[in-house]
Design an enzyme around this catalytic site. Structure first.
Site, mmCIF file in Angstrom:
data_model
loop_
_atom_site.group_PDB
_atom_site.id
_atom_site.type_symbol
_atom_site.label_atom_id
_atom_site.label_comp_id
_atom_site.label_asym_id
_atom_site.label_seq_id
_atom_site.Cartn_x
_atom_site.Cartn_y
_atom_site.Cartn_z
ATOM 1 N N GLY D 37 2.885 -4.737 -3.074
ATOM 2 C CA GLY D 37 3.373 -3.750 -2.120
ATOM 3 C C GLY D 37 3.204 -2.322 -2.575
ATOM 4 N N ASN D 38 3.277 -1.403 -1.613
ATOM 5 C CA ASN D 38 3.180 0.026 -1.915
ATOM 6 C C ASN D 38 3.635 0.843 -0.724
ATOM 7 O OD1 ASN D 38 0.515 0.165 -0.283
ATOM 8 N ND2 ASN D 38 0.018 -1.255 -1.934
ATOM 9 N N SER D 54 -1.313 1.749 -8.974
ATOM 10 C CA SER D 54 -1.710 0.342 -8.836
ATOM 11 C C SER D 54 -1.110 -0.532 -9.938
ATOM 12 C CB SER D 54 -3.240 0.251 -8.886
ATOM 13 O OG SER D 54 -3.664 -1.075 -8.685
ATOM 14 N N GLY D 55 -0.567 -1.680 -9.554
ATOM 15 C CA GLY D 55 -0.216 -2.708 -10.531
ATOM 16 C C GLY D 55 0.957 -2.400 -11.441
ATOM 17 N N SER D 83 -2.704 2.989 -5.913
ATOM 18 C CA SER D 83 -2.730 1.662 -5.307
ATOM 19 C C SER D 83 -4.127 1.301 -4.821
ATOM 20 C CB SER D 83 -1.772 1.640 -4.120
ATOM 21 O OG SER D 83 -2.051 0.532 -3.293
ATOM 22 N N SER D 84 -4.513 0.037 -4.976
ATOM 23 C CA SER D 84 -5.841 -0.395 -4.510
ATOM 24 C C SER D 84 -5.960 -0.311 -2.991
ATOM 25 C CB SER D 84 -6.129 -1.814 -5.010
ATOM 26 O OG SER D 84 -5.103 -2.693 -4.586
ATOM 27 N N ASP D 85 -4.840 -0.179 -2.278
ATOM 28 C CA ASP D 85 -4.874 -0.055 -0.821
ATOM 29 C C ASP D 85 -4.900 1.403 -0.357
ATOM 30 O OD1 ASP D 85 -4.624 -2.926 -0.150
ATOM 31 O OD2 ASP D 85 -2.680 -2.745 -1.113
ATOM 32 N N HIS D 104 3.119 -1.038 2.826
ATOM 33 C CA HIS D 104 2.398 -2.317 2.825
ATOM 34 C C HIS D 104 3.149 -3.284 1.918
ATOM 35 C CE1 HIS D 104 -0.616 -5.375 2.526
ATOM 36 N NE2 HIS D 104 -0.876 -5.121 1.263
ATOM 37 N N HIS D 106 3.797 -7.802 0.952
ATOM 38 C CA HIS D 106 3.419 -9.205 1.151
ATOM 39 C C HIS D 106 4.690 -9.999 1.433
ATOM 40 C CE1 HIS D 106 -0.865 -9.372 -0.737
ATOM 41 N NE2 HIS D 106 -0.631 -8.169 -0.253
ATOM 42 N N ASP D 129 14.445 -4.053 20.293
ATOM 43 C CA ASP D 129 15.114 -2.833 19.829
ATOM 44 C C ASP D 129 14.141 -1.937 19.067
ATOM 45 O OD1 ASP D 129 17.638 -3.368 20.859
ATOM 46 O OD2 ASP D 129 18.364 -4.330 19.029
ATOM 47 N N HIS D 180 -3.844 -11.470 5.327
ATOM 48 C CA HIS D 180 -3.389 -10.533 4.314
ATOM 49 C C HIS D 180 -1.868 -10.306 4.451
ATOM 50 C CE1 HIS D 180 -4.497 -6.643 1.927
ATOM 51 N NE2 HIS D 180 -3.352 -7.154 1.553
ATOM 52 N N TYR D 238 21.699 4.685 21.839
ATOM 53 C CA TYR D 238 22.008 4.034 20.565
ATOM 54 C C TYR D 238 21.988 5.108 19.485
ATOM 55 C CZ TYR D 238 21.740 0.858 16.588
ATOM 56 O OH TYR D 238 21.999 0.199 15.404
#
Lengths: 242, 242, 242, 242
Positions: D37-38, D54-55, D83-85, D104, D106, D129, D180, D238
């Site tokens: 995630g990132n 990254s990582g 990040s690789s993304d 992002h 998983h 909502d 993904h 709301y």
């Protein structure tokens, strides 16, 4: 985890501590109940490995309790009886001379796939980030193997499925034993624990995927290799390159 | 758990504390909600057992609240009303004179199997490490038994299913009551709680296994007995032998 | 929870605190995410109720933020806008003059049944300990009701399903709104929160039961009434009788 | 979260801190394992965004590690590899000039839907909502796109599915990438994390709904728009209106 004040360690102290700390990650990651599971760490220079003693609850485990074994599964140091799965660890270390740690758990979803007797199909990039193959499920041992040297033969059963499927233990660092559960390995004990947690998550995702779409196809080759090589290939660009 | 400073305990103090501490494991293990569940601990020398009072939330429970009962379910000591399931505990202690503790929960997956009215099939070694048989589900009581001495008859229903299936309560320390939930027992209260947690995990694994492969066969005999005897047989080599 | 040092409370202080403390149970019990859900508490003597302000995260909520409303959903005291579901609470209090608290959540499994548009069948004693009926699912409102006074009509939809099925709101303290989620009530705010947690657990158990055995029959009458009356009948013997 | 003592921040310090704090919400909300995630946060005035390196495991992440990038995915500040993304984030910021943060993950159930290759149908008001549309699942990239500039093309794949379905990224702040996992966005980094948690919950509810009733229809239009406009329309009521 940083150890500020190190106690005097005596023989095999650092190896026992590495093994202890890796074992203590299992309950933190929700991979074990009570005394289930075990992690070992190898010392290649001295031809020994450290492993959790059998049947000790994690909250009572101390680093001094860790047992040192050779690759023929003979005790080298330690007062307690080693994990009942020790012979499997010994044979894996003896045969695969480039692995540094091994983890065995009964984590819930990995066990469910093992009980179902099925490989975990590669459905997505979470899986492909870690291996480009289905997670293999080695069949249950024959009655003869079970009545013989059971835990040693468990190691042979793992080699058998890797040979039959043409898998590399460097590319697939995890396996299911039918009816039993997962073994994972890696460059050190911590990496084998990491792989055990990834396997449990991948096993859960695959089970849920089939609930939503029972006809889900396996991941296509291009995406399978792209994600694996993003992290593992010679041109890997995931992580900090160390 | 070590008690550093012991309060003056009065009559039955140690027994009440054993029972209290075992009960307090239930919320920690995620096996109960609010006031659900109860654990008892026996004192064979005095022919009594200690049990949780009825309807008390775990966060408010004190060891002094524990109630002491005889095997005919009469109060021996204590100011509170005992668990509404007390007569089931009493009959189990009276009939099975070698058990030391009993646990009843409404843990989620064990209840789901009980509601489905099905035995939990033995699918793997996590199950076989604890018993070599399916976990039996005793059928719901007849209308007459329900209108009669319901909780006492619940005990009889448990004996009935063990007799019908030819099971030993020493080898199978757990049962489901159809539509209700699990009872587990053991050499002491702590072991009965351990069994309750194992049962919940085995129930979850079996449910997930059927999601993945609805035709999963039961564990074969050789593996079933190997794992059970690894921990329980005369040549057991799991644990530290104590 | 015991309040050692009470701050000066001003108008409606005790009522706001009861409401605040009940609301804070929702995240502790895992029933809400972010700002989802709301609990109210009534003061019958003054004809008002206290309710959570709209859209405030639980970790930021203070007891002073609670809003006081009358039974026509007009603000009596408070600086913040009340929950968007306030008119449903108001109508329930106005119509059912013996309830003391109401809880609305989007708890995961109760919502799944509501989205599936199905009553939760009574499968076991965990359910029967709390009500002897299926948990009703009121159908989605008509387009006219939705375009009209939506939250007020939601209350009418709840009365509609209770009337149609001949249910008593004293015996069934919970309902699902199709496509939306659960409302629960009770003698006070804390009891309505308790019922919300029980409903979520019963919803999960029922879903799992159908995974194991899709043909599970409903609980038979004798067992259904036995368990309900053990806790709720005039001869109830569960709990400490207070 | 209030920062009492602010360290001297240097260049991009506040942006890095916003990004850091949003990233640290991911493990707290149970949306990530290990380094998965990132989250990124944009600074529109300077044409840059901040993103997780990254990582790096979350427990080791420091705000100083956050990397500053421009919209062509070139490093502006920071010593670590982003990040690789990152290229996906960059293209989303460049194209949608009104979004302030991207997440992002998983997360388990969102990934299960992505692996199944299916849009998440709108079944209830928890979903409505937040958006009035099914959560779209963009198809897997073509082999050419995968072999090309993979993470950049991932952004194009997202635009493609929004165009094809005629969706507005202001009304639908989340998407699944087949095989993904999810990307979510919002007015700032914190809102994109909020959307990631809502998506995971909606994904879980939808999966469970289909377990209970495989023929569940989508939410009807009147209810779909009512709930969305209660929170998002010009007459929204709301929240606290700020």
């Amino acid at each position: 985890m940083e150890i500020i004040i190190k106690p005097p360690l005596g023989d095999w102290g650092l190896l026992k501590q590495e093994c202890f700390e890796a074992n203590m990650q299992l309950p933190k990651l929700g991979l074990v109940l009570f005394t289930f599971g075990n992690v070992s760490a190898v010392d290649r220079a001295n031809g020994v490995f450290a492993i959790k003693p059998s049947g000790v609850p994690y909250e009572e485990l101390k680093w001094e309790d860790i047992v040192i074994m050779d690759f023929d599964a003979k005790v080298v140091d330690g007062k307690m009886r080693p994990s009942s799965d020790t012979k499997t660890h010994a044979l894996l270390y003896k045969t695969w001379d480039d692995i540094g740690g091994i983890t065995h758990t009964h984590s819930t979803h990995a066990v469910a796939w093992a009980q179902a007797g099925m490989d975990i199909p590669i459905f997505g990039t979470t899986h492909a980030d870690h291996t480009h193959q289905d997670i293999p499920c080695a069949p249950a041992l024959s009655d003869e193997m079970i009545k013989g040297d059971y835990e040693h033969e468990t190691g042979n059963q793992i080699f058998g499925i890797f040979e039959q499927k043409g898998l590399s233990h460097k590319e697939v660092e995890m396996v299911l034993l039918q009816n039993h559960g997962p073994f994972t390995w890696g460059k050190d004990a911590a990496k084998s624990v990491y792989n055990a947690a990834v396997l449990e998550e991948v096993a859960k995702m695959a089970m849920l995927t089939l609930q939503i779409n029972p006809n889900t196809p396996r991941l296509k080759d291009s995406l399978r290799m792209k994600h694996y090589e993003r992290k593992h290939g010679k041109d890997a660009y995931y992580g900090q390159g160390c």
